[in-house]
Design a protein around this motif. Structure first.
Motif, PDB file in Angstrom:
ATOM      1  N   ILE A  14      51.154 -45.445   1.509  1.00  0.00           N
ATOM      2  CA  ILE A  14      50.105 -46.103   2.291  1.00  0.00           C
ATOM      3  C   ILE A  14      49.663 -45.297   3.509  1.00  0.00           C
ATOM      4  CG2 ILE A  14      50.774 -48.409   1.543  1.00  0.00           C
ATOM      5  CD1 ILE A  14      52.230 -48.804   4.165  1.00  0.00           C
ATOM      6  N   THR A  15      50.387 -44.217   3.830  1.00  0.00           N
ATOM      7  CA  THR A  15      49.994 -43.411   4.995  1.00  0.00           C
ATOM      8  C   THR A  15      49.554 -41.999   4.645  1.00  0.00           C
ATOM      9  OG1 THR A  15      52.295 -42.689   5.404  1.00  0.00           O
ATOM     10  CG2 THR A  15      51.558 -44.721   6.491  1.00  0.00           C
ATOM     11  N   GLY A  16      49.965 -41.484   3.484  1.00  0.00           N
ATOM     12  CA  GLY A  16      49.540 -40.147   3.077  1.00  0.00           C
ATOM     13  C   GLY A  16      50.039 -39.041   3.976  1.00  0.00           C
ATOM     14  N   PRO A  17      51.355 -38.854   4.102  1.00  0.00           N
ATOM     15  CA  PRO A  17      51.874 -37.795   4.976  1.00  0.00           C
ATOM     16  C   PRO A  17      51.634 -36.399   4.405  1.00  0.00           C
ATOM     17  CG  PRO A  17      53.655 -38.778   3.736  1.00  0.00           C
ATOM     18  CD  PRO A  17      52.424 -39.586   3.423  1.00  0.00           C
ATOM     19  N   GLN A  18      51.582 -35.416   5.282  1.00  0.00           N
ATOM     20  CA  GLN A  18      51.424 -34.016   4.895  1.00  0.00           C
ATOM     21  C   GLN A  18      50.166 -33.831   4.038  1.00  0.00           C
ATOM     22  OE1 GLN A  18      53.622 -32.224   6.508  1.00  0.00           O
ATOM     23  NE2 GLN A  18      54.881 -33.960   7.073  1.00  0.00           N
ATOM     24  N   ASN A  19      50.329 -33.374   2.805  1.00  0.00           N
ATOM     25  CA  ASN A  19      49.190 -33.110   1.927  1.00  0.00           C
ATOM     26  C   ASN A  19      48.933 -34.242   0.934  1.00  0.00           C
ATOM     27  OD1 ASN A  19      48.930 -30.127   2.737  1.00  0.00           O
ATOM     28  ND2 ASN A  19      51.059 -30.279   2.096  1.00  0.00           N
TER      29      ASN A  19
END
Length: 262
Positions: free
Chosen positions: A190-195
């Protein structure tokens, strides 16, 4: 009647109707999105959590993210990223950042669970964003079959069909999902960390995320029934193993054979 007809044909009437339609559509969409996200989110922070979190943030995070988390040249603004992003980044040890690079590496946590909660509370108080998911979507009791299909369609191209991770471009990589907690898996989606792209509830429903987590925990528990999985990287690692092992056996046999003839 003529005056009423002129009012109906007034140029501003069309514009007024268009604006009214946009406002109604936007309002309904906002309400629907809020209700949908509320199914998978919790927000149980006290004023003391926010206050203590602000102290921790000022002492440990403001150097890069700026006072009030407004951002700086060394780090982005955190206003509106939500508690889930903080819980993931801090809870996995990716933040505070160890060094500048293509992406943050996982390392031992620098803050305990209570401090992580306080940091998340402070950032959540700065602006609306994804909250930490509720326990009902983290119990691992979803449909593993459905979860496997969703994973292969949305995640396997980066994380590998066996969730073993994989290389990306310019020194970046998709990490292995083996050993990652259900909460951190959900928060990453739900946050889309990094790539990683963001998979909000319009892309994958909370129930679908629960199914994916169930699938990942199922294959993690089953291990590799076929023997050594060689990193589960497919024909690349298998071919390399065969090449090295096969070539090594040929060389060893040649040495043994020549020593026998001499």
């Amino acid at each position: 009647m003529r005056a009423l007809s002129q009012k109906r044909r007034h140029p501003l009437a069309v514009l007024s109707l268009l604006l009214l339609g946009l406002l109604v559509t936007g309002g309904l969409y906002s309400i629907a999105t809020t209700v949908n996200q509320a199914k998978a989110e919790t927000a149980t922070y006290s004023a003391d959590d926010v206050k203590e979190g602000e102290k921790l943030f000022t002492a440990n995070c403001a150097t890069c993210h700026g006072m009030g988390a407004s951002g700086s040249a060394a780090g982005p603004s955190l206003v509106g990223v939500g508690a889930a992003a903080v819980d993931f980044q801090v809870g996995t040890g990716r933040m505070p950042l160890q060094m500048q690079g293509p992406q943050a590496y996982q390392k031992p946590q620098q803050f305990n669970a209570e401090q992580t909660k306080q940091l998340a509370a402070y950032v959540a108080s700065l602006g609306a964003g994804p909250a930490i998911p509720s326990a009902e979507f983290l119990d691992g009791k979803g449909n593993a079959t459905e979860g496997g299909e969703l994973f292969r369609v949305n995640c396997a191209m980066c994380h590998n069909a066996a969730a073993a991770g994989g290389a990306l471009t310019q020194g970046k990589f998709a990490p292995t999902l083996n050993g990652v907690t259900p909460q951190h898996i959900y928060e990453a989606m739900i946050t889309g960390p990094q790539n990683m792209p963001v998979f909000n509830d319009a892309n994958i429903s909370p129930e679908g995320k629960r199914d994916i987590i169930t699938f990942l925990k199922t294959i993690e528990a089953n291990g590799s029934p076929g023997g050594a999985d060689l990193g589960a990287l497919g024909p690349v690692s298998e071919g390399l193993f065969v090449w090295i092992a096969g070539l090594g056996m040929v060389i060893a046999f040649t040495i043994w054979l020549t020593s026998r003839t001499s």
